[in-house]
Design a protein around this motif. Structure first.
Motif, PDB file in Angstrom:
ATOM      1  N   GLY A   1       1.452  -0.886   0.026  1.00  0.00           N
ATOM      2  CA  GLY A   1       0.605  -0.292   0.084  1.00  0.00           C
ATOM      3  C   GLY A   1       0.730   1.238   0.062  1.00  0.00           C
ATOM      4  N   VAL A   2       0.687   2.475  -0.513  1.00  0.00           N
ATOM      5  CA  VAL A   2       1.002   3.769  -0.153  1.00  0.00           C
ATOM      6  C   VAL A   2       0.630   4.306   0.209  1.00  0.00           C
ATOM      7  CG1 VAL A   2       2.510   5.881  -1.993  1.00  0.00           C
ATOM      8  CG2 VAL A   2       2.090   3.075  -2.155  1.00  0.00           C
ATOM      9  N   ALA A   3       0.427   5.076   1.185  1.00  0.00           N
ATOM     10  CA  ALA A   3      -0.471   6.297   1.553  1.00  0.00           C
ATOM     11  C   ALA A   3       0.133   7.674   0.692  1.00  0.00           C
ATOM     12  CB  ALA A   3       0.369   6.729   3.076  1.00  0.00           C
ATOM     13  N   VAL A   4      -1.403   7.906   0.889  1.00  0.00           N
ATOM     14  CA  VAL A   4      -0.910   9.354  -0.889  1.00  0.00           C
ATOM     15  C   VAL A   4      -2.064  10.382   0.058  1.00  0.00           C
ATOM     16  CG1 VAL A   4      -1.919   9.734  -3.157  1.00  0.00           C
ATOM     17  CG2 VAL A   4      -1.384   7.187  -3.029  1.00  0.00           C
TER      18      VAL A   4
ATOM     19  N   LYS B   1      -3.062   1.379  11.029  1.00  0.00           N
ATOM     20  CA  LYS B   1      -2.394  -0.385  11.191  1.00  0.00           C
ATOM     21  C   LYS B   1      -3.950  -1.283  11.401  1.00  0.00           C
ATOM     22  CE  LYS B   1      -3.126   0.845  15.771  1.00  0.00           C
ATOM     23  NZ  LYS B   1      -2.383   1.280  17.365  1.00  0.00           N
ATOM     24  N   THR B   2      -5.132  -0.342  11.356  1.00  0.00           N
ATOM     25  CA  THR B   2      -5.941  -1.695  10.665  1.00  0.00           C
ATOM     26  C   THR B   2      -6.050  -2.547   9.403  1.00  0.00           C
ATOM     27  OG1 THR B   2      -7.276  -0.443   9.434  1.00  0.00           O
ATOM     28  CG2 THR B   2      -7.241  -0.131  12.030  1.00  0.00           C
ATOM     29  N   PHE B   3      -4.548  -2.682   8.624  1.00  0.00           N
ATOM     30  CA  PHE B   3      -4.617  -3.206   7.170  1.00  0.00           C
ATOM     31  C   PHE B   3      -3.981  -4.395   7.431  1.00  0.00           C
ATOM     32  CE2 PHE B   3      -7.267   1.110   6.594  1.00  0.00           C
ATOM     33  CZ  PHE B   3      -8.320   0.827   5.406  1.00  0.00           C
ATOM     34  N   ASP B   4      -4.080  -5.021   6.642  1.00  0.00           N
ATOM     35  CA  ASP B   4      -3.222  -6.337   7.081  1.00  0.00           C
ATOM     36  C   ASP B   4      -2.024  -5.938   5.857  1.00  0.00           C
ATOM     37  OD1 ASP B   4      -4.142  -7.595   9.189  1.00  0.00           O
ATOM     38  OD2 ASP B   4      -4.923  -8.906   7.553  1.00  0.00           O
ATOM     39  N   GLN B   5      -1.960  -5.136   5.444  1.00  0.00           N
ATOM     40  CA  GLN B   5      -0.625  -4.427   3.856  1.00  0.00           C
ATOM     41  C   GLN B   5       0.638  -4.112   4.824  1.00  0.00           C
ATOM     42  OE1 GLN B   5      -2.266  -2.714   0.673  1.00  0.00           O
ATOM     43  NE2 GLN B   5      -1.284  -4.288  -0.675  1.00  0.00           N
ATOM     44  N   THR B   6       1.153  -3.900   4.395  1.00  0.00           N
ATOM     45  CA  THR B   6       2.338  -3.120   4.690  1.00  0.00           C
ATOM     46  C   THR B   6       2.341  -1.729   3.706  1.00  0.00           C
ATOM     47  OG1 THR B   6       4.333  -5.073   4.021  1.00  0.00           O
ATOM     48  CG2 THR B   6       4.787  -2.736   4.263  1.00  0.00           C
ATOM     49  N   ILE B   7       1.944  -1.187   4.627  1.00  0.00           N
ATOM     50  CA  ILE B   7       2.079   0.397   3.726  1.00  0.00           C
ATOM     51  C   ILE B   7       2.826   1.495   3.475  1.00  0.00           C
ATOM     52  CG2 ILE B   7       0.622   2.661   3.693  1.00  0.00           C
ATOM     53  CD1 ILE B   7      -1.174   0.902   5.193  1.00  0.00           C
ATOM     54  N   VAL B   8       2.860   1.983   3.004  1.00  0.00           N
ATOM     55  CA  VAL B   8       4.452   2.397   2.222  1.00  0.00           C
ATOM     56  C   VAL B   8       4.259   4.062   2.825  1.00  0.00           C
ATOM     57  CG1 VAL B   8       6.195   3.292   0.609  1.00  0.00           C
ATOM     58  CG2 VAL B   8       5.462   1.253   1.100  1.00  0.00           C
TER      59      VAL B   8
ATOM     60  N   ARG C   1       7.186   1.423  11.401  1.00  0.00           N
ATOM     61  CA  ARG C   1       6.377   1.807  12.813  1.00  0.00           C
ATOM     62  C   ARG C   1       4.960   0.654  12.582  1.00  0.00           C
ATOM     63  NH1 ARG C   1       3.299   6.903  14.842  1.00  0.00           N
ATOM     64  NH2 ARG C   1       2.114   6.341  16.174  1.00  0.00           N
ATOM     65  N   ASN C   2       4.805  -0.242  13.552  1.00  0.00           N
ATOM     66  CA  ASN C   2       3.833  -1.037  13.155  1.00  0.00           C
ATOM     67  C   ASN C   2       3.742  -1.725  11.852  1.00  0.00           C
ATOM     68  OD1 ASN C   2       2.739  -1.209  15.052  1.00  0.00           O
ATOM     69  ND2 ASN C   2       1.327   0.691  15.374  1.00  0.00           N
ATOM     70  N   ASN C   3       2.780  -1.709  10.692  1.00  0.00           N
ATOM     71  CA  ASN C   3       2.629  -2.248   9.649  1.00  0.00           C
ATOM     72  C   ASN C   3       3.203  -1.050   8.335  1.00  0.00           C
ATOM     73  OD1 ASN C   3       0.876  -0.775   9.953  1.00  0.00           O
ATOM     74  ND2 ASN C   3      -0.121  -1.993   8.559  1.00  0.00           N
ATOM     75  N   VAL C   4       4.245  -0.325   8.914  1.00  0.00           N
ATOM     76  CA  VAL C   4       3.878   1.191   8.635  1.00  0.00           C
ATOM     77  C   VAL C   4       5.613   0.766   7.469  1.00  0.00           C
ATOM     78  CG1 VAL C   4       4.567   3.865   8.433  1.00  0.00           C
ATOM     79  CG2 VAL C   4       1.995   3.204   8.764  1.00  0.00           C
ATOM     80  N   LEU C   5       5.696   1.268   6.463  1.00  0.00           N
ATOM     81  CA  LEU C   5       7.280   1.554   6.140  1.00  0.00           C
ATOM     82  C   LEU C   5       7.501   2.922   5.609  1.00  0.00           C
ATOM     83  CD1 LEU C   5      10.024  -0.295   5.768  1.00  0.00           C
ATOM     84  CD2 LEU C   5       8.478  -1.261   3.768  1.00  0.00           C
ATOM     85  N   ARG C   6       8.611   3.118   6.291  1.00  0.00           N
ATOM     86  CA  ARG C   6       9.604   4.678   5.164  1.00  0.00           C
ATOM     87  C   ARG C   6      10.757   3.957   4.614  1.00  0.00           C
ATOM     88  NH1 ARG C   6       7.773   5.623  10.144  1.00  0.00           N
ATOM     89  NH2 ARG C   6       5.679   6.765  10.578  1.00  0.00           N
ATOM     90  N   PRO C   7      10.662   3.987   3.440  1.00  0.00           N
ATOM     91  CA  PRO C   7      12.295   3.063   2.485  1.00  0.00           C
ATOM     92  C   PRO C   7      12.398   4.868   2.096  1.00  0.00           C
ATOM     93  CG  PRO C   7      10.134   2.673   1.245  1.00  0.00           C
ATOM     94  CD  PRO C   7       9.929   3.286   1.891  1.00  0.00           C
ATOM     95  N   PHE C   8      12.484   6.139   1.964  1.00  0.00           N
ATOM     96  CA  PHE C   8      13.083   6.659   1.059  1.00  0.00           C
ATOM     97  C   PHE C   8      13.428   7.690   2.528  1.00  0.00           C
ATOM     98  CE2 PHE C   8       9.640   4.757  -1.604  1.00  0.00           C
ATOM     99  CZ  PHE C   8       9.701   4.670  -2.240  1.00  0.00           C
ATOM    100  N   LEU C   9      13.951   7.378   3.692  1.00  0.00           N
ATOM    101  CA  LEU C   9      14.953   8.344   4.678  1.00  0.00           C
ATOM    102  C   LEU C   9      15.443   9.270   4.158  1.00  0.00           C
ATOM    103  CD1 LEU C   9      13.300   6.578   7.730  1.00  0.00           C
ATOM    104  CD2 LEU C   9      12.221   8.426   6.282  1.00  0.00           C
TER     105      LEU C   9
END
Length: 198
Positions: free
Chosen positions: A14-17, A94-101, A129-137
């Motif tokens: 997933g991507v948070a937009v 965090k209610t979703f099972d998917q990894t969200i970027v 953080r939980n299922n949240v991923l930040r790969p562009f730091l």
């Protein structure tokens, strides 16, 4: 400058937009080689419905599945609007099972480092953080802007980003120029910290 991924990410993500340049560049960048679902959260602001409509149109035009979220509780006493919005957004994600970027980048890390240092606890944004991923730091914001310009990716500007009543905007617009005068290599300093922790 270049967009650089820290670590590996799942094929289906997933991507948070928000409709802004950071998240739109990340959505476009990742959608080339991944199966992406967009996650758009309406904070209940005047800009929120406009941003949601913009993201809906983009996802429809590009055949990207979209999940929509919104504020579900009143702001508690003693909690700033920014913190309430952030809490609501992360509680929803965090209610979703998917990894969200998320599209947090190095400039965000520097601002967080300055803000937290002023409170006596210097830190950078965590990659996970939980299922949240930040790969562009370790990517600079300018590279994300350049990506959208080169690839003709649309984005919209949230007018509230100019409002320095919000702490994040005050740090970005008022404190950052002075901090960079004191230490022009501040982004390199913080990048090293990020790299050690990822």
């Amino acid at each position: 400058l270049m967009i650089k991924l820290q670590g590996s990410i799942p094929r289906s993500i997933g991507v948070a937009v928000s409709g802004g340049v950071d998240s739109m560049s990340v959505l476009h960048f990742l959608s080339r080689n991944h199966d992406v679902t967009a996650y758009c959260f309406d904070h209940g602001t005047e800009f929120g419905s406009e941003a949601l409509a913009f993201v809906e149109r983009y996802c429809l035009d590009n055949c990207i599945p979209l999940q929509r979220g919104h504020i579900t509780s009143e702001r508690p006493d003693g909690i700033s609007r920014e913190e309430h919005w952030r809490n609501e957004r992360y509680n929803w994600l965090k209610t979703f099972d998917q990894t969200i970027v998320l599209g947090h980048h190095l400039d965000d890390c520097v601002e967080t480092y300055i803000w937290s240092s002023l409170h006596g606890t210097p830190k950078v944004i965590p990659m996970i953080r939980n299922n949240v991923l930040r790969p562009f730091l370790t990517t600079r914001k300018q590279e994300l802007i350049d990506w959208c310009v080169r690839k003709n990716v649309p984005w919209i500007e949230d007018k509230s980003n100019d409002n320095t009543d919000y702490t994040r905007n005050y740090i970005r617009k008022e404190l950052m120029p002075h901090a960079l005068q004191v230490n022009p290599g501040l982004h390199k300093v913080v990048k090293k910290i990020v790299e050690k922790r990822t």
